[in-house]
Design a protein around this motif. Structure first.
Motif, mmCIF file in Angstrom:
data_model
loop_
_atom_site.group_PDB
_atom_site.id
_atom_site.type_symbol
_atom_site.label_atom_id
_atom_site.label_comp_id
_atom_site.label_asym_id
_atom_site.label_seq_id
_atom_site.Cartn_x
_atom_site.Cartn_y
_atom_site.Cartn_z
ATOM 1 N N ARG A 20 45.879 37.739 73.068
ATOM 2 C CA ARG A 20 46.023 36.989 71.815
ATOM 3 C C ARG A 20 44.668 36.646 71.196
ATOM 4 O O ARG A 20 44.501 36.723 69.980
ATOM 5 C CB ARG A 20 46.832 35.712 72.052
ATOM 6 C CG ARG A 20 48.256 35.944 72.519
ATOM 7 C CD ARG A 20 49.092 36.631 71.501
ATOM 8 N NE ARG A 20 49.310 35.773 70.357
ATOM 9 C CZ ARG A 20 50.429 35.664 69.684
ATOM 10 N NH1 ARG A 20 51.459 36.386 70.028
ATOM 11 N NH2 ARG A 20 50.514 34.871 68.652
ATOM 12 N N THR A 21 43.702 36.262 72.010
ATOM 13 C CA THR A 21 42.394 35.919 71.449
ATOM 14 C C THR A 21 41.662 37.153 70.964
ATOM 15 O O THR A 21 40.946 37.090 69.963
ATOM 16 C CB THR A 21 41.522 35.161 72.462
ATOM 17 O OG1 THR A 21 41.425 35.921 73.659
ATOM 18 C CG2 THR A 21 42.083 33.793 72.750
ATOM 19 N N ARG A 23 43.022 39.742 69.599
ATOM 20 C CA ARG A 23 43.619 40.066 68.304
ATOM 21 C C ARG A 23 43.026 39.175 67.207
ATOM 22 O O ARG A 23 42.714 39.637 66.115
ATOM 23 C CB ARG A 23 45.133 39.878 68.360
ATOM 24 C CG ARG A 23 45.834 40.266 67.059
ATOM 25 C CD ARG A 23 47.321 40.042 67.118
ATOM 26 N NE ARG A 23 47.899 40.742 68.248
ATOM 27 C CZ ARG A 23 49.031 40.395 68.840
ATOM 28 N NH1 ARG A 23 49.710 39.359 68.411
ATOM 29 N NH2 ARG A 23 49.491 41.073 69.861
ATOM 30 N N GLY A 24 42.827 37.910 67.516
ATOM 31 C CA GLY A 24 42.217 36.990 66.557
ATOM 32 C C GLY A 24 40.789 37.387 66.233
ATOM 33 O O GLY A 24 40.348 37.313 65.082
ATOM 34 N N PRO A 86 40.359 31.943 64.387
ATOM 35 C CA PRO A 86 41.799 31.708 64.210
ATOM 36 C C PRO A 86 42.337 30.816 65.327
ATOM 37 O O PRO A 86 41.888 30.890 66.471
ATOM 38 C CB PRO A 86 42.403 33.109 64.291
ATOM 39 C CG PRO A 86 41.421 33.903 65.073
ATOM 40 C CD PRO A 86 40.076 33.321 64.778
ATOM 41 N N ARG A 87 43.305 29.981 64.995
ATOM 42 C CA ARG A 87 43.954 29.106 65.973
ATOM 43 C C ARG A 87 45.298 29.725 66.313
ATOM 44 O O ARG A 87 46.166 29.868 65.451
ATOM 45 C CB ARG A 87 44.140 27.708 65.390
ATOM 46 C CG ARG A 87 44.723 26.739 66.382
ATOM 47 C CD ARG A 87 44.959 25.366 65.765
ATOM 48 N NE ARG A 87 45.648 24.507 66.682
ATOM 49 C CZ ARG A 87 46.965 24.505 66.864
ATOM 50 N NH1 ARG A 87 47.724 25.323 66.179
ATOM 51 N NH2 ARG A 87 47.525 23.680 67.729
ATOM 52 N N ASP A 88 45.451 30.115 67.560
ATOM 53 C CA ASP A 88 46.685 30.749 68.016
ATOM 54 C C ASP A 88 47.356 29.836 69.038
ATOM 55 O O ASP A 88 46.871 29.697 70.161
ATOM 56 C CB ASP A 88 46.380 32.114 68.633
ATOM 57 C CG ASP A 88 47.631 32.911 68.931
ATOM 58 O OD1 ASP A 88 48.742 32.389 68.727
ATOM 59 O OD2 ASP A 88 47.495 34.070 69.361
#
Length: 144
Positions: A20-21, A23-24, A86-88
């Protein structure tokens, strides 16, 4: 078995967090690349504006400056978007799960290390003494 499940949960949470990070960061790099493109266009338009300023008349200069101003605004917007990570929430939750699982994993390993001398000992007195020494050593090592 519980230790293996905790280790597996920590591994899965770490994997999800990294996916996920990353991708951000890829989206952030895309915004940065867009900002670089518009910054280069800004420089190009400023050069054209300087050239047009040398040419008699006022029309081409103002047109080139308006385009350069628009490029400056777009480069500023994209640069600001690229600067803010980005905040995921899913990645943050995966990080919390990983931290909780590794904490519980280390707690379980410490308990097993403290109980091992007690279980191996021939007499309860020697076993309790060995468990106390092991607990003290593990406690000292975990504080570092």
């Amino acid at each position: 078995m519980r230790l293996f499940r905790l280790a597996q949960a920590a591994w899965q949470a770490e994997s999800l967090y990294l996916r996920r990070t990353s991708r951000g960061y890829a989206v952030q790099a895309g915004y940065g690349a867009g900002a670089v493109v518009f910054a280069l266009l800004l420089l190009l338009m400023l050069h054209i504006a300087a050239f047009a300023a040398l040419v008699p008349g006022i029309g081409p200069v103002w047109a080139a400056l308006v385009v350069a101003g628009g490029d400056l605004v777009l480069a500023g917007i994209l640069g600001t978007l690229a600067r803010n990570p980005p905040r995921d929430p899913v990645a943050e939750e995966a990080l919390r799960i990983r931290q909780a699982a590794t904490s519980q994993l280390s707690d379980g390993a410490m308990r097993a290390a403290m109980l091992a001398p007690l279980l191996r000992s021939q007499s309860a007195k020697k076993g309790l003494f060995g468990a106390a020494i092991t607990a003290a050593l593990v406690g000292l090592m975990s504080r570092r």
